[in-house]
Design a protein around this motif. Sequence first.
Motif, PDB file in Angstrom:
ATOM      1  N   GLU A  66       0.915  -1.094  -0.036  1.00 19.29           N
ATOM      2  CA  GLU A  66      -0.020   0.052  -0.120  1.00 19.29           C
ATOM      3  C   GLU A  66       0.909   1.097  -0.006  1.00 19.29           C
ATOM      4  N   GLN A  67       0.308   2.402  -0.486  1.00 26.52           N
ATOM      5  CA  GLN A  67       1.125   3.868  -0.416  1.00 26.52           C
ATOM      6  C   GLN A  67       0.310   4.789   0.303  1.00 26.52           C
ATOM      7  N   ASP A  68       1.189   5.277   1.109  1.00 28.23           N
ATOM      8  CA  ASP A  68       0.618   6.535   1.960  1.00 28.23           C
ATOM      9  C   ASP A  68       0.071   7.601   0.833  1.00 28.23           C
ATOM     10  N   ALA A  69      -0.770   8.289   0.926  1.00 29.96           N
ATOM     11  CA  ALA A  69      -0.973   9.252   0.089  1.00 29.96           C
ATOM     12  C   ALA A  69      -0.369  10.595   0.443  1.00 29.96           C
ATOM     13  N   ALA A  70      -0.182  10.719   1.658  1.00 33.06           N
ATOM     14  CA  ALA A  70       0.486  11.851   2.296  1.00 33.06           C
ATOM     15  C   ALA A  70       2.095  12.007   2.059  1.00 33.06           C
ATOM     16  N   THR A  71       2.583  10.981   2.263  1.00 33.07           N
ATOM     17  CA  THR A  71       4.044  10.834   2.109  1.00 33.07           C
ATOM     18  C   THR A  71       4.447  10.161   0.727  1.00 33.07           C
ATOM     19  N   ASN A  72       3.716   9.449   0.170  1.00 30.52           N
ATOM     20  CA  ASN A  72       3.954   8.764  -0.943  1.00 30.52           C
ATOM     21  C   ASN A  72       4.904   7.382  -0.591  1.00 30.52           C
ATOM     22  N   HIS A  73       5.326   7.207   0.693  1.00 20.92           N
ATOM     23  CA  HIS A  73       5.897   6.120   1.057  1.00 20.92           C
ATOM     24  C   HIS A  73       5.139   4.520   0.797  1.00 20.92           C
ATOM     25  N   TYR A  74       5.852   3.598   0.757  1.00 23.39           N
ATOM     26  CA  TYR A  74       5.181   2.133   0.516  1.00 23.39           C
ATOM     27  C   TYR A  74       5.337   1.419   1.859  1.00 23.39           C
ATOM     28  N   ALA A  75       4.454   0.437   1.947  1.00 19.47           N
ATOM     29  CA  ALA A  75       4.467  -0.316   3.225  1.00 19.47           C
ATOM     30  C   ALA A  75       3.704  -1.619   2.900  1.00 19.47           C
ATOM     31  N   LEU A  76       3.904  -2.508   3.742  1.00 18.36           N
ATOM     32  CA  LEU A  76       3.218  -4.049   3.351  1.00 18.36           C
ATOM     33  C   LEU A  76       1.709  -3.634   3.564  1.00 18.36           C
ATOM     34  N   GLY A  77       0.922  -4.361   2.636  1.00 19.62           N
ATOM     35  CA  GLY A  77      -0.607  -4.100   2.896  1.00 19.62           C
ATOM     36  C   GLY A  77      -1.265  -5.069   3.681  1.00 19.62           C
ATOM     37  N   PRO A  78      -2.548  -5.065   3.463  1.00 24.18           N
ATOM     38  CA  PRO A  78      -3.295  -6.161   4.455  1.00 24.18           C
ATOM     39  C   PRO A  78      -3.087  -7.559   4.025  1.00 24.18           C
ATOM     40  N   GLU A  79      -2.899  -7.835   2.898  1.00 24.99           N
ATOM     41  CA  GLU A  79      -2.839  -9.229   2.457  1.00 24.99           C
ATOM     42  C   GLU A  79      -1.673  -9.589   2.904  1.00 24.99           C
ATOM     43  N   ALA A  80      -0.471  -8.998   2.832  1.00 25.74           N
ATOM     44  CA  ALA A  80       0.787  -9.361   3.542  1.00 25.74           C
ATOM     45  C   ALA A  80       0.691  -9.763   4.767  1.00 25.74           C
ATOM     46  N   LEU A  81      -0.117  -8.858   5.777  1.00 22.60           N
ATOM     47  CA  LEU A  81      -0.236  -9.131   7.081  1.00 22.60           C
ATOM     48  C   LEU A  81      -1.096 -10.408   7.358  1.00 22.60           C
ATOM     49  N   PHE A  82      -2.148 -10.763   6.359  1.00 21.00           N
ATOM     50  CA  PHE A  82      -3.072 -11.960   6.682  1.00 21.00           C
ATOM     51  C   PHE A  82      -1.922 -13.169   6.522  1.00 21.00           C
ATOM     52  N   VAL A  83      -1.193 -13.130   5.457  1.00 17.24           N
ATOM     53  CA  VAL A  83      -0.272 -14.033   4.963  1.00 17.24           C
ATOM     54  C   VAL A  83       1.001 -14.234   6.389  1.00 17.24           C
TER      55      VAL A  83
END
Length: 262
Positions: A66-83
């Motif tokens: 996922e990408q933060d709209a405010a900072t444009n930084h990237y992070a793991l998304g909810p599907e990665a958390l599920f796995v």
Amino acid sequence: MAISRDTGDAPKRQKVQAAEVGTDILKGLADLAPATSLSRLAEHVGMPAAKVHRYLQALIASGFAEQDAATNHYALGPEALFVGLAAIGRLDVVRAATPHLSALRDELNETCFLAVWGNKGPTVVQVEQPLRAVTLVTRVGSVLPLLGSSTGLVFNAYLPDGETAPLRAEEAGMPGALDDDELHKQTTEIRATGLHHVHGLLMPGVNALSAPVFAVGEQLAGVVTVVGAASAFRAETQGRAAELLKEAAAAITARMAGTRPA
């Protein structure tokens, strides 16, 4: 004349290579958690930024990034958390600890959690919240300070020095971190009692009591911690809470080691 036939191997190889690249980028996001810029991620995984960006768009579309709209930084998304949570659930120590954490929570009506040693330090992998209107929020995946939390200090007392030294050096001088003399004193006490308690060290007004759990060969498998508001929870190494915590830790250790609790 020999006739060449397309066996379909090339498309298969391309799919495998794409999967490997995607996996490397996911690992990079995990290494640079909680979030990172595109340029830093590209440098970390050793790929051109344009290529990483292309794969990130696919990972975002599938929910793995996922990408933060405010900072444009990237992070793991909810599907990665599920796995990740599914993988955590397969850990022997989580399976062994869960029923005892629940029972401990029921007895004390305080937040109880299990932490294991992760790539960034003490990491919460299981939480049992009390049945009350106001609770202390401790989330799965939270990384706790080594020198600034009860949980971290127990890890420091029992893990090999080589594993904890880099994080100790990183945290030295930070607010709440103990100096060398005080750290040595507390480490000795933890090893002698099998418990550690803090009052407002990590968070003002919050007390914590921690105990280690071991696997075969007396290897540290994790740390069980009870946390509660200072107004209601007395985190002492003597008393009912300490006795129940030690009993729970002993039962988890027995399960992990395949023995009966003493």
